[in-house]
Design an enzyme around this catalytic site. Structure first.
Site, PDB file in Angstrom:
ATOM      1  N   SER A  75     -13.274  26.119 -27.046  1.00 46.68           N
ATOM      2  CA  SER A  75     -13.379  24.882 -27.806  1.00 46.68           C
ATOM      3  C   SER A  75     -12.257  24.853 -28.826  1.00 46.68           C
ATOM      4  CB  SER A  75     -14.740  24.839 -28.502  1.00 46.68           C
ATOM      5  OG  SER A  75     -14.661  24.013 -29.644  1.00 46.68           O
ATOM      6  N   LYS A  85     -17.048  29.555 -28.806  1.00 47.81           N
ATOM      7  CA  LYS A  85     -17.480  28.935 -27.554  1.00 47.81           C
ATOM      8  C   LYS A  85     -16.727  29.435 -26.317  1.00 47.81           C
ATOM      9  CE  LYS A  85     -19.775  25.625 -26.982  1.00 47.81           C
ATOM     10  NZ  LYS A  85     -19.671  24.228 -27.334  1.00 47.81           N
ATOM     11  N   THR A  92     -40.350  26.242 -10.265  1.00 47.35           N
ATOM     12  CA  THR A  92     -40.675  24.889  -9.806  1.00 47.35           C
ATOM     13  C   THR A  92     -40.879  24.110 -11.101  1.00 47.35           C
ATOM     14  OG1 THR A  92     -43.060  25.262  -9.748  1.00 47.35           O
ATOM     15  CG2 THR A  92     -41.875  25.714  -7.716  1.00 47.35           C
ATOM     16  N   HIS A  93     -40.468  22.852 -11.099  1.00 50.31           N
ATOM     17  CA  HIS A  93     -40.525  22.014 -12.318  1.00 50.31           C
ATOM     18  C   HIS A  93     -39.749  22.654 -13.470  1.00 50.31           C
ATOM     19  CE1 HIS A  93     -43.910  20.004 -10.243  1.00 50.31           C
ATOM     20  NE2 HIS A  93     -44.255  21.249  -9.924  1.00 50.31           N
ATOM     21  N   GLU A 150     -19.173  22.288 -14.767  1.00 46.57           N
ATOM     22  CA  GLU A 150     -19.500  20.976 -15.336  1.00 46.57           C
ATOM     23  C   GLU A 150     -18.695  19.870 -14.655  1.00 46.57           C
ATOM     24  OE1 GLU A 150     -20.143  20.968 -19.922  1.00 46.57           O
ATOM     25  OE2 GLU A 150     -18.828  22.634 -19.440  1.00 46.57           O
ATOM     26  N   LYS A 206      -8.323   3.340   2.028  1.00 45.60           N
ATOM     27  CA  LYS A 206      -7.516   4.551   1.903  1.00 45.60           C
ATOM     28  C   LYS A 206      -7.688   5.348   0.616  1.00 45.60           C
ATOM     29  CE  LYS A 206      -4.251   2.686   4.975  1.00 45.60           C
ATOM     30  NZ  LYS A 206      -5.227   1.563   5.088  1.00 45.60           N
ATOM     31  N   TYR A 257      -9.227  -7.013  12.501  1.00 45.98           N
ATOM     32  CA  TYR A 257      -8.575  -6.497  11.298  1.00 45.98           C
ATOM     33  C   TYR A 257      -8.573  -7.555  10.200  1.00 45.98           C
ATOM     34  CZ  TYR A 257      -5.268  -4.634   7.977  1.00 45.98           C
ATOM     35  OH  TYR A 257      -4.707  -4.179   6.809  1.00 45.98           O
ATOM     36  N   GLN A 298      -7.381  -2.378   4.086  1.00 39.09           N
ATOM     37  CA  GLN A 298      -6.412  -1.537   3.382  1.00 39.09           C
ATOM     38  C   GLN A 298      -7.085  -0.769   2.234  1.00 39.09           C
ATOM     39  OE1 GLN A 298      -2.213  -2.809   2.919  1.00 39.09           O
ATOM     40  NE2 GLN A 298      -2.710  -2.946   0.768  1.00 39.09           N
ATOM     41  N   SER A 340       0.837  -1.217   0.000  1.00 36.07           N
ATOM     42  CA  SER A 340       0.000   0.000   0.000  1.00 36.07           C
ATOM     43  C   SER A 340       0.866   1.258   0.000  1.00 36.07           C
ATOM     44  CB  SER A 340      -0.934  -0.004   1.206  1.00 36.07           C
ATOM     45  OG  SER A 340      -0.206  -0.194   2.402  1.00 36.07           O
ATOM     46  N   ASN A 387      -1.995  -2.654  13.124  1.00 39.14           N
ATOM     47  CA  ASN A 387      -3.452  -2.502  13.075  1.00 39.14           C
ATOM     48  C   ASN A 387      -3.947  -1.285  13.849  1.00 39.14           C
ATOM     49  OD1 ASN A 387      -3.205  -4.810  11.646  1.00 39.14           O
ATOM     50  ND2 ASN A 387      -4.168  -6.163  13.150  1.00 39.14           N
ATOM     51  N   ASN A 391     -16.909  27.757 -22.673  1.00 40.60           N
ATOM     52  CA  ASN A 391     -17.561  26.650 -21.972  1.00 40.60           C
ATOM     53  C   ASN A 391     -17.409  26.727 -20.458  1.00 40.60           C
ATOM     54  OD1 ASN A 391     -18.278  25.523 -24.438  1.00 40.60           O
ATOM     55  ND2 ASN A 391     -16.356  24.382 -24.572  1.00 40.60           N
TER      56      ASN A 391
HETATM   57  N1  ARG Z   1      -1.152  -1.441   5.171  1.00 34.40           N
HETATM   58  C1  ARG Z   1      -2.068  -1.966   6.114  1.00 34.40           C
HETATM   59  C2  ARG Z   1      -3.424  -1.308   5.941  1.00 34.40           C
HETATM   60  O1  ARG Z   1      -3.462  -0.280   5.376  1.00 34.40           O
HETATM   61  C3  ARG Z   1      -1.575  -1.750   7.497  1.00 34.40           C
HETATM   62  C4  ARG Z   1      -2.062  -2.739   8.493  1.00 34.40           C
HETATM   63  C5  ARG Z   1      -1.518  -4.072   8.181  1.00 34.40           C
HETATM   64  N2  ARG Z   1      -1.819  -5.025   9.180  1.00 34.40           N
HETATM   65  C6  ARG Z   1      -1.670  -6.348   8.955  1.00 34.40           C
HETATM   66  N3  ARG Z   1      -1.964  -7.113   9.932  1.00 34.40           N
HETATM   67  N4  ARG Z   1      -1.297  -6.812   7.802  1.00 34.40           N
HETATM   68  O2  ARG Z   1      -4.429  -1.784   6.381  1.00 34.40           O
END
Ligand code: ARG
Length: 458
Positions: A277, A283, A155-156, A290, A325, A317, A322, A23, A110, A285
């Site tokens: 454009s 144009k 309205t509408h 948008e 994120k 956990y 993961q 990650s 964790n 825009n």
């Molecule tokens: N990179 C992990 C996450 O974002 C961190 C926690 C990992 N914990 C584990 N027991 N593998 O969740």
């Protein structure tokens, strides 16, 4: 380079597995929070006598050096170390030697990752509240200038009754006010500390969770270690509040797109907020509103994504977590990017008052006032509604608006009409007449503006 957790293993990790499970590509955004959490953790380890004060000082210095190097762009993260937590631990050990390995005493990734996320979101939520305030200020500024600018209210998407443009704009002020309130309220749940929950069940070391919590500015600690490491409600809540907020941004954007079209011509967005454009030279825009409208999609997507990740997850956990994120980062970045543009775009737009007024002048949106006029003369509303309906039909057939009918024509429909009907029918009068609390009358809009301004002082 062996893994920090490599002791139990006899084989190298498959390269594809390494890439698939890492990650670090995205969680490096948590680097500062990770160091902040570690500084508090090691301080607590020292103060509880779990590790020696000399080691605490060495580790703290090492962490601060890494932070400096990171800020100077001198740190390279490696996918081999999977995530930000193990990357920093590795860097620490490289920096200060094996003593760096004491940092992870009484802690698990964790509770560590959950702590980082709480710290990150707390900070970002406050930033977003602040940015929302700037948008509200821009709205108030425009509304103040356009208390007496009359436009059709819809309205509408059919012209319904004329209103003050200031009143229309302030409707968005209150939407954003509620968003701000929701974000504010969520802070008290974001501000729980998971640190010290360990992998799932707590730790054998005599740690002090309240100490780390207070060092990190948390209000309280999670009372249950399983909940602490697996709870992602605070992110869900952020994503749902953000989805509602994006809905508001999207609705406002839609109006700006409509209003700046040649069909409406009610407003003109500043050149600096529009694009051209590549093929049609004429144009201009409204790309920004948008795109704001379009970006709402990904924000909803991030919410549904995380809801789905969490649904059916057993305690505590699981690696699935993961996946919490990227959506969160994306929503934070989408929102901050959007709000940054929204405020100056609103502030710099210009209003075509004449065009708005003409739109009101050329419709039947004063028909309700004509009915109310007859009601004030003693006629039951239903009956008045019927008569005015007939007058509108007649006017349409004659290709006239209500202000253009002669007094004689009015008299044919009802004897209660007097010459003062023409004053009642002017757009300004129609707006002024809606003087009930929260209505569009100029004096009510002024009152509303005062309330809005007082909210901004909070
Ligand atoms: N990179 C992990 C996450 O974002 C961190 C926690 C990992 N914990 C584990 N027991 N593998 O969740």
């Amino acid at each position: 380079m062996s893994k920090l957790w490599g002791g139990r293993f006899t084989k190298e990790t498959n390269k594809l597995v390494e890439e698939f499970t890492a990650s670090i590509q995205f969680d490096q955004k948590l680097a500062l929070e990770d160091i902040e959490g570690s500084l508090a953790h090691v301080e607590m380890l020292g103060s509880c006598g779990i590790i020696h004060e000399d080691d605490v000082e060495t580790i703290k210095k090492g962490l601060l050096t890494i932070k400096e190097k990171m800020n100077a762009g001198e740190v390279e993260f490696s996918i081999k170390d999977e995530d930000i937590h193990m990357n920093i631990e590795r860097l620490l050990i490289e920096e200060i030697g094996p003593v760096g390995g004491k940092l992870h005493t009484g802690r698990s990734r964790n509770d560590q990752v959950a702590t980082d996320m709480h710290l990150y979101l707390f900070k970002k939520t406050k930033e977003i509240i602040h940015m929302l305030k700037s948008v509200q200020k821009a709205i108030v500024k425009q509304a103040k200038e356009h208390i007496e600018t009359v436009m059709p209210g819809y309205t509408h998407l059919q012209r319904a009754q004329p209103i003050s443009l200031g009143h229309h704009l302030l409707a968005y002020f209150w939407m954003f006010e509620r968003d701000k309130e929701r974000l504010h309220d969520s802070l008290k749940r974001i501000n729980w500390s998971p640190l010290g929950a360990g992998a799932l069940a707590g730790t054998t070391f005599p740690i002090d969770r309240n100490l780390t919590a207070s060092l990190l500015g948390f209000d309280t600690v999670y009372p249950n270690s399983l909940d602490a490491v697996s709870d992602r409600d605070f992110i869900l809540e952020f994503l749902s509040i953000s989805s509602i907020l994006m809905t508001h941004i999207s609705r406002l954007s839609e109006e700006l797109v409509l209003w700046s079209s040649q069909e409406f011509e009610f407003i003109e967005l500043d050149d600096s907020f529009c694009t051209g454009s590549s093929i049609m030279p004429q144009k201009k825009n409204p790309d920004v509103p948008e795109l704001l409208r379009g970006k709402t999609g990904r924000v909803y997507g991030n919410l549904i994504g995380l809801l789905t990740v969490l649904k059916g997850l057993p305690l505590a956990y699981n690696k699935d977590l993961q996946e919490d994120k990227e959506g969160m980062f994306d929503t934070v970045e989408t929102l901050t990017g959007s709000l940054k543009l929204l405020a100056p775009m609103i502030e710099t737009m210009t209003v075509n008052k004449e065009k708005m007024y003409q739109a009101v002048r050329q419709d039947y949106s004063n028909a309700t006032d004509l009915a109310d006029y007859l009601v004030n003369k003693g006629l039951p509303f239903r009956q008045a509604h019927e008569i005015i309906g007939k007058i509108v039909l007649y006017a349409i057939e004659k290709n006239k608006y209500l202000l253009d009918l002669t007094f004689k024509e009015y008299k044919q429909f009802c004897d209660l009409f007097e010459e003062d009907i023409y004053a009642v029918l002017t757009p300004k009068h129609v707006v002024e007449a809606r003087n009930s609390y929260g209505g569009t009358a100029f004096s009510q809009v002024e009152l509303q503006l005062k309330l809005a301004e007082s909210k901004l002082k909070d």
